[in-house]
Design a protein around this motif. Structure first.
Motif, PDB file in Angstrom:
ATOM      1  N   PRO A 142      42.028  48.000  41.860  1.00  0.00           N
ATOM      2  CA  PRO A 142      42.634  49.289  42.223  1.00  0.00           C
ATOM      3  C   PRO A 142      43.645  49.804  41.189  1.00  0.00           C
ATOM      4  N   LEU A 143      44.176  48.915  40.361  1.00  0.00           N
ATOM      5  CA  LEU A 143      45.125  49.349  39.334  1.00  0.00           C
ATOM      6  C   LEU A 143      44.405  50.045  38.179  1.00  0.00           C
ATOM      7  N   ARG A 144      43.115  49.898  38.144  1.00  0.00           N
ATOM      8  CA  ARG A 144      42.274  50.478  37.085  1.00  0.00           C
ATOM      9  C   ARG A 144      42.810  50.165  35.688  1.00  0.00           C
ATOM     10  N   PRO A 145      43.025  48.900  35.409  1.00  0.00           N
ATOM     11  CA  PRO A 145      43.552  48.568  34.078  1.00  0.00           C
ATOM     12  C   PRO A 145      42.502  48.800  33.001  1.00  0.00           C
ATOM     13  N   GLU A 146      42.982  49.136  31.828  1.00  0.00           N
ATOM     14  CA  GLU A 146      42.068  49.291  30.698  1.00  0.00           C
ATOM     15  C   GLU A 146      41.465  47.957  30.301  1.00  0.00           C
ATOM     16  N   LYS A 147      42.310  46.917  30.312  1.00  0.00           N
ATOM     17  CA  LYS A 147      41.845  45.599  29.909  1.00  0.00           C
ATOM     18  C   LYS A 147      42.489  44.530  30.773  1.00  0.00           C
ATOM     19  N   VAL A 148      41.719  43.499  31.037  1.00  0.00           N
ATOM     20  CA  VAL A 148      42.229  42.360  31.793  1.00  0.00           C
ATOM     21  C   VAL A 148      41.979  41.103  30.970  1.00  0.00           C
ATOM     22  N   LEU A 149      43.043  40.401  30.675  1.00  0.00           N
ATOM     23  CA  LEU A 149      42.910  39.126  29.971  1.00  0.00           C
ATOM     24  C   LEU A 149      43.221  38.013  30.957  1.00  0.00           C
ATOM     25  N   MET A 150      42.283  37.083  31.089  1.00  0.00           N
ATOM     26  CA  MET A 150      42.465  36.005  32.048  1.00  0.00           C
ATOM     27  C   MET A 150      42.582  34.679  31.313  1.00  0.00           C
ATOM     28  N   LYS A 151      43.620  33.934  31.637  1.00  0.00           N
ATOM     29  CA  LYS A 151      43.800  32.601  31.051  1.00  0.00           C
ATOM     30  C   LYS A 151      43.646  31.561  32.145  1.00  0.00           C
ATOM     31  N   ALA A 165      38.154  35.938  43.478  1.00  0.00           N
ATOM     32  CA  ALA A 165      37.307  37.144  43.433  1.00  0.00           C
ATOM     33  C   ALA A 165      37.893  38.223  44.338  1.00  0.00           C
ATOM     34  N   GLU A 166      38.343  37.799  45.511  1.00  0.00           N
ATOM     35  CA  GLU A 166      38.925  38.767  46.440  1.00  0.00           C
ATOM     36  C   GLU A 166      40.228  39.342  45.865  1.00  0.00           C
ATOM     37  N   PHE A 167      41.003  38.475  45.253  1.00  0.00           N
ATOM     38  CA  PHE A 167      42.258  38.954  44.664  1.00  0.00           C
ATOM     39  C   PHE A 167      41.985  39.999  43.583  1.00  0.00           C
ATOM     40  N   ILE A 168      40.999  39.723  42.744  1.00  0.00           N
ATOM     41  CA  ILE A 168      40.679  40.671  41.674  1.00  0.00           C
ATOM     42  C   ILE A 168      40.231  42.004  42.267  1.00  0.00           C
ATOM     43  N   ARG A 169      39.399  41.906  43.299  1.00  0.00           N
ATOM     44  CA  ARG A 169      38.893  43.151  43.911  1.00  0.00           C
ATOM     45  C   ARG A 169      39.994  43.949  44.594  1.00  0.00           C
ATOM     46  N   VAL A 187      35.694  28.198  40.334  1.00  0.00           N
ATOM     47  CA  VAL A 187      36.096  29.601  40.260  1.00  0.00           C
ATOM     48  C   VAL A 187      35.135  30.434  39.408  1.00  0.00           C
ATOM     49  N   LEU A 188      34.718  29.900  38.265  1.00  0.00           N
ATOM     50  CA  LEU A 188      33.890  30.720  37.374  1.00  0.00           C
ATOM     51  C   LEU A 188      32.535  31.077  37.989  1.00  0.00           C
ATOM     52  N   PRO A 189      31.819  30.096  38.577  1.00  0.00           N
ATOM     53  CA  PRO A 189      30.561  30.491  39.232  1.00  0.00           C
ATOM     54  C   PRO A 189      30.795  31.505  40.350  1.00  0.00           C
ATOM     55  N   HIS A 190      31.917  31.352  41.040  1.00  0.00           N
ATOM     56  CA  HIS A 190      32.237  32.269  42.142  1.00  0.00           C
ATOM     57  C   HIS A 190      32.475  33.692  41.618  1.00  0.00           C
ATOM     58  N   LEU A 191      33.201  33.816  40.520  1.00  0.00           N
ATOM     59  CA  LEU A 191      33.422  35.138  39.932  1.00  0.00           C
ATOM     60  C   LEU A 191      32.101  35.733  39.475  1.00  0.00           C
ATOM     61  N   ASN A 192      31.273  34.868  38.922  1.00  0.00           N
ATOM     62  CA  ASN A 192      29.994  35.338  38.424  1.00  0.00           C
ATOM     63  C   ASN A 192      29.117  35.854  39.556  1.00  0.00           C
ATOM     64  N   GLU A 193      29.074  35.086  40.671  1.00  0.00           N
ATOM     65  CA  GLU A 193      28.267  35.517  41.821  1.00  0.00           C
ATOM     66  C   GLU A 193      28.739  36.870  42.347  1.00  0.00           C
ATOM     67  N   ASN A 194      30.028  37.122  42.193  1.00  0.00           N
ATOM     68  CA  ASN A 194      30.567  38.386  42.679  1.00  0.00           C
ATOM     69  C   ASN A 194      30.513  39.490  41.625  1.00  0.00           C
ATOM     70  N   GLY A 195      29.831  39.199  40.529  1.00  0.00           N
ATOM     71  CA  GLY A 195      29.677  40.220  39.490  1.00  0.00           C
ATOM     72  C   GLY A 195      30.974  40.601  38.806  1.00  0.00           C
ATOM     73  N   LEU A 196      31.938  39.683  38.791  1.00  0.00           N
ATOM     74  CA  LEU A 196      33.248  40.025  38.225  1.00  0.00           C
ATOM     75  C   LEU A 196      33.452  39.508  36.809  1.00  0.00           C
ATOM     76  N   LEU A 201      46.186  37.832  33.672  1.00  0.00           N
ATOM     77  CA  LEU A 201      45.968  36.986  34.838  1.00  0.00           C
ATOM     78  C   LEU A 201      46.127  35.541  34.370  1.00  0.00           C
ATOM     79  N   ASP A 202      47.193  34.922  34.833  1.00  0.00           N
ATOM     80  CA  ASP A 202      47.592  33.614  34.307  1.00  0.00           C
ATOM     81  C   ASP A 202      47.316  32.546  35.376  1.00  0.00           C
ATOM     82  N   LEU A 203      46.181  31.877  35.256  1.00  0.00           N
ATOM     83  CA  LEU A 203      45.784  30.913  36.283  1.00  0.00           C
ATOM     84  C   LEU A 203      46.237  29.522  35.858  1.00  0.00           C
TER      85      LEU A 203
END
Ligand SMILES: *[C@@H]1O[C@H](CO)[C@@H](O)[C@H](O)[C@H]1NC(C)=O
Ligand SMILES: *[C@@H]1O[C@H](CO)[C@@H](O)[C@H](O)[C@H]1NC(C)=O
Ligand SMILES: *[C@@H]1O[C@H](CO)[C@@H](O)[C@H](O)[C@H]1NC(C)=O
Ligand SMILES: *[C@@H]1O[C@H](CO)[C@@H](O)[C@H](O)[C@H]1NC(C)=O
Length: 243
Positions: free
Chosen positions: A203-212, A194-198, A222-231, A68-70
């Motif tokens: 749904p792709l059920r990846p083994e690993k996700v690397l986010m940059k 967060a919605e995009f990730i969900r 973005v980070l607090p938002h991901l955290n609030e969503n438990g992601l 995931l290349d932000l």
């Protein structure tokens, strides 16, 4: 107030924020699992064993890994996923090796799907060319012109060098920009990460996700938002780099 001082300050703030978020995530996870860990425990491990078997059987699983290349900028990070031999000295390659496996094992890393977001529209022509040429090679790569945020459907103003020789990425927060006079102004739609990730990654059920992430200001939204969503948990986002 020197810019060096500002940089140092931002860097230490970022590290602290990341630390706090991960600590929060650990607490969140242990709370969740302690409230659930009763009889379902054995069944959960049964199911996860099954899933591992399935993934091993299907070693050609398309999005076994996700990058995931932000803040894709010119798309160089994504190119390093699929053509690492073009960047033999790039320090970022060690992360790909660590999380997606050494490249010699899987030519062109066909089991990695890359999702890039770039707010600066001036990069999009080039990014779409890269996307097209990789798709023609059977790789799963996409670049979209969105500002990553905590809501979909807002608009943010992005300033870009009109003279585009400088390697200058899109910036979201106005305060990061000293001189707007020689810049072109763009209104760019936001996307809720967060919605995009969900909806698009889980749904792709990846083994690993690397986010940059690019350190451009939006990480504080973005980070607090991901955290609030438990992601922001290792089972969803395996690792994250902020630069
Ligand atoms: C696990 O699932 C099976 C089948 O659904 C069920 O028969 C069994 O009782 C479950 N075991 C536990 C410990 O929940
Ligand atoms: C892998 O799984 C996909 C869908 O789950 C399936 O279409 C494909 O045939 C599988 N490939 C192998 C080699 O099992
Ligand atoms: C902005 O453009 C003007 C005219 O081209 C030039 O003189 C000036 O140096 C530029 N300023 C910056 C900060 O690039
Ligand atoms: C998004 O972040 C901004 C700035 O931190 C905040 O004011 C806003 O309430 C957030 N919105 C959502 C939907 O989380």
């Amino acid at each position: 107030m020197s810019s060096k001082w500002l940089c140092e300050r931002f860097r230490s703030n970022t590290i602290i924020i990341v630390f706090i978020l991960f600590a929060g995530c650990v607490v969140y996870l242990s709370f969740k699992s302690s409230s659930k860990r009763t009889e379902t425990d054995t069944n959960q491990s049964y199911y996860s064993d099954r899933r591992n078997d399935f993934d091993h059987d299907n070693s050609t699983k398309k999005c076994r890994f996700v990058f995931l290349d932000l803040g894709s900028n010119k798309g160089v990070k994504v190119r390093k996923v699929y053509e690492p031999w073009l960047y033999p000295k790039a320090s970022f390659l060690k992360y790909f090796d660590e999380y997606f496996g050494p490249v010699s094992r899987t030519y062109r890393r066909q089991d990695v799907c890359s999702f890039g977001f770039e707010a600066n529209p001036r990069h999009m022509t080039r990014l779409k060319q890269i996307e097209k040429s990789y798709i023609n090679k059977g790789l799963s790569v996409s670049f979209e012109n969105y500002a990553v945020s905590n809501r979909t459907g807002d608009t943010v103003t992005v300033y870009s060098e009109t003279n585009f020789d400088l390697d200058w990425g899109a910036e979201i927060l106005d305060t990061f920009i000293n001189n707007k006079k020689n810049m072109t102004k763009y209104d760019v739609p936001t996307i809720d990460l967060a919605e995009f990730i969900r909806t698009s990654i889980q749904p792709l059920r990846p083994e690993k996700v690397l986010m940059k992430m690019d350190k451009e200001g939006s990480e504080f939204i973005v980070l607090p938002h991901l955290n609030e969503n438990g992601l922001l948990c290792y089972n969803i986002i395996t690792a994250m780099t902020i630069e």
